[in-house]
Write a protein that holds these residues in place. Sequence first.
Motif, short mmCIF file in Angstrom:
data_model
loop_
_atom_site.label_atom_id
_atom_site.label_comp_id
_atom_site.label_asym_id
_atom_site.label_seq_id
_atom_site.Cartn_x
_atom_site.Cartn_y
_atom_site.Cartn_z
N ILE A 127 -35.45 134.74 89.01
CA ILE A 127 -35.98 133.47 88.53
C ILE A 127 -34.88 132.58 87.96
O ILE A 127 -34.85 131.37 88.20
CB ILE A 127 -37.09 133.72 87.49
CG1 ILE A 127 -38.33 134.28 88.18
CG2 ILE A 127 -37.42 132.44 86.70
CD1 ILE A 127 -39.45 134.67 87.24
N PHE A 128 -33.95 133.19 87.23
CA PHE A 128 -32.87 132.42 86.61
C PHE A 128 -31.60 132.39 87.46
O PHE A 128 -30.56 131.90 87.01
CB PHE A 128 -32.57 132.97 85.22
CG PHE A 128 -33.72 132.81 84.25
CD1 PHE A 128 -34.16 131.54 83.89
CD2 PHE A 128 -34.38 133.90 83.73
CE1 PHE A 128 -35.22 131.38 83.01
CE2 PHE A 128 -35.44 133.75 82.85
CZ PHE A 128 -35.86 132.48 82.49
N ASN A 129 -31.69 132.92 88.68
CA ASN A 129 -30.57 132.89 89.63
C ASN A 129 -29.30 133.44 89.00
O ASN A 129 -28.22 132.86 89.11
CB ASN A 129 -30.34 131.46 90.14
CG ASN A 129 -29.49 131.43 91.39
OD1 ASN A 129 -29.53 132.35 92.20
ND2 ASN A 129 -28.71 130.37 91.55
N GLU A 130 -29.43 134.60 88.36
CA GLU A 130 -28.27 135.23 87.74
C GLU A 130 -27.33 135.77 88.82
O GLU A 130 -27.78 136.25 89.86
CB GLU A 130 -28.72 136.37 86.83
CG GLU A 130 -29.61 135.94 85.67
CD GLU A 130 -28.87 135.15 84.60
OE1 GLU A 130 -27.62 135.11 84.64
OE2 GLU A 130 -29.54 134.57 83.72
N GLY A 131 -26.06 135.71 88.54
CA GLY A 131 -25.07 136.21 89.49
C GLY A 131 -24.94 137.72 89.41
O GLY A 131 -25.61 138.39 88.62
N THR A 132 -24.06 138.24 90.21
CA THR A 132 -23.87 139.68 90.26
C THR A 132 -23.28 140.24 88.97
O THR A 132 -23.34 141.45 88.73
CB THR A 132 -22.95 140.05 91.43
OG1 THR A 132 -21.70 139.33 91.30
CG2 THR A 132 -23.59 139.68 92.76
N GLU A 133 -22.73 139.37 88.13
CA GLU A 133 -22.17 139.86 86.86
C GLU A 133 -23.25 140.29 85.88
O GLU A 133 -22.97 140.98 84.89
CB GLU A 133 -21.27 138.80 86.22
CG GLU A 133 -21.96 137.55 85.72
CD GLU A 133 -22.19 136.51 86.81
OE1 GLU A 133 -22.64 135.40 86.46
OE2 GLU A 133 -21.90 136.80 87.99
N VAL A 283 -32.56 135.54 77.08
CA VAL A 283 -31.85 136.24 76.01
C VAL A 283 -32.31 137.69 75.92
O VAL A 283 -31.48 138.62 75.85
CB VAL A 283 -32.06 135.51 74.67
CG1 VAL A 283 -31.55 136.35 73.50
CG2 VAL A 283 -31.37 134.16 74.70
N ASN A 284 -33.60 137.93 75.95
CA ASN A 284 -34.12 139.27 75.70
C ASN A 284 -33.84 140.24 76.83
O ASN A 284 -33.71 141.44 76.60
CB ASN A 284 -35.61 139.19 75.38
CG ASN A 284 -35.87 138.45 74.09
OD1 ASN A 284 -34.98 138.32 73.24
ND2 ASN A 284 -37.07 137.95 73.91
N MET A 285 -33.74 139.76 78.07
CA MET A 285 -33.37 140.67 79.15
C MET A 285 -31.90 141.08 79.03
O MET A 285 -31.47 142.05 79.65
CB MET A 285 -33.65 140.05 80.52
CG MET A 285 -32.76 138.91 80.92
SD MET A 285 -33.24 138.29 82.57
CE MET A 285 -31.93 137.09 82.88
N ARG A 286 -31.15 140.35 78.19
CA ARG A 286 -29.76 140.69 77.88
C ARG A 286 -29.64 141.45 76.56
O ARG A 286 -28.58 141.48 75.95
CB ARG A 286 -28.91 139.42 77.80
CG ARG A 286 -28.68 138.70 79.11
CD ARG A 286 -27.82 137.45 78.90
NE ARG A 286 -27.25 136.97 80.14
CZ ARG A 286 -27.85 136.14 80.99
NH1 ARG A 286 -29.07 135.69 80.70
NH2 ARG A 286 -27.27 135.77 82.11
N ALA A 287 -30.74 142.01 76.08
CA ALA A 287 -30.75 142.76 74.83
C ALA A 287 -30.43 141.88 73.63
O ALA A 287 -29.83 142.33 72.65
CB ALA A 287 -29.81 143.96 74.88
N GLY A 288 -30.85 140.62 73.68
CA GLY A 288 -30.65 139.71 72.56
C GLY A 288 -29.36 138.92 72.61
O GLY A 288 -29.07 138.17 71.66
N HIS A 289 -28.59 139.05 73.67
CA HIS A 289 -27.34 138.30 73.81
C HIS A 289 -27.57 137.02 74.60
O HIS A 289 -28.40 136.98 75.51
CB HIS A 289 -26.28 139.14 74.52
CG HIS A 289 -25.84 140.34 73.74
ND1 HIS A 289 -24.95 140.25 72.69
CD2 HIS A 289 -26.18 141.64 73.86
CE1 HIS A 289 -24.75 141.46 72.19
NE2 HIS A 289 -25.48 142.33 72.88
N PRO A 291 -26.33 134.10 77.33
CA PRO A 291 -25.48 134.12 78.52
C PRO A 291 -24.03 133.84 78.13
O PRO A 291 -23.77 133.21 77.10
CB PRO A 291 -26.06 132.98 79.38
CG PRO A 291 -27.45 132.81 78.91
CD PRO A 291 -27.42 133.11 77.44
N PRO A 292 -23.08 134.27 78.93
CA PRO A 292 -21.67 134.04 78.59
C PRO A 292 -21.35 132.55 78.56
O PRO A 292 -21.98 131.75 79.26
CB PRO A 292 -20.91 134.76 79.71
CG PRO A 292 -21.89 134.90 80.83
CD PRO A 292 -23.24 135.01 80.20
N PRO A 293 -20.37 132.15 77.75
CA PRO A 293 -20.00 130.72 77.70
C PRO A 293 -19.39 130.25 79.01
O PRO A 293 -18.77 131.04 79.75
CB PRO A 293 -18.97 130.67 76.57
CG PRO A 293 -18.45 132.06 76.44
CD PRO A 293 -19.55 132.97 76.84
#
Length: 308
Positions: A127-133, A283-289, A291-293
């Motif tokens: 949904i958020f088109n996240e990359g492979t990273e 944020v929550n799918m990243r354990a509360g982090h 996305p990288p700057p």
Amino acid sequence: MTDTPLAKAIEQVEAVTQGSARPPMVTAFFDEPTFTVTYVVSDPLTKRAAIIDSVWNFDHSSGRTSFASADAIVAHVEAEALSVDWILETHAHADHLSAAPYLQQQLGGELAIGREIVTVQGVFAKIFNEGTEFARDGSQFDRLLDDGDTLMIGEIPLVALHVPGHTPADMAYVVGDALFTGDTMFMPDYGSARCDFPGGDAHHLYRSVRRLMALPDATRVFLCHDYKASGRDDYAWESTILAERTANVHIHEGVDEDQFVAMRTARDATLSMPKLILPALQVNMRAGHLPPPEENGVRYLKLPLDLL
């Protein structure tokens, strides 16, 4: 087939209610803007503790964050001289951001969530088109919990129960005689959680709630949210299994699965999406982090159009 995880949970509750084990201390912190309750659960003898479902304050209109709610948790833990062993999520929340990394930095402890978070990550990464990273294996968390896993809060066991329906990844936690339901059911006069998010399923929620209602009647039930049911003046977030089983307006004894699914499906069709669902899930799918700057040093949250 015997439900061994549930049997373990029942044994924990009965040990407390029969006087052979001590109950945990439970302190609640209510965040009214998101209607969320965070719990600090501790062993009064050893002073070991767990934090369940923390809140990171986020102003949607300005994009500004603060740790006011989390700092109240920190102050309580320090004032009571508690040692935090676990920071637990019942699921990847769609209505608030998790403060787990901040609390872990301040207080220590391992961060845990149900193993099916990997399913949620897979859905929302698309949904958020996240990359492979962006890892979709749950590795952002310290531990992924399976149904029946047991953790220790000092000398008090915690039994994790997989209770899908609201999302595929929902977990409930039984600590001594206390049940932390996450988003399965609410106060008896308010009912049950919605099932229309990706991966939600009203049939699964019905079975999950019925499973929890098999716990002893005296089980203390601590809800993740409260929205003040019509006619009630105050917020409330503590119930019992007896009250839920006999009086929950959506899923009390006598309501069968087909009736519940029909009610839940019709009701969900009238509900708006939570105001913070898009920032919260990123944020929550990243354990509360966050996305990288990006190259300018600024972090951004995406706003996909016409998807949800």
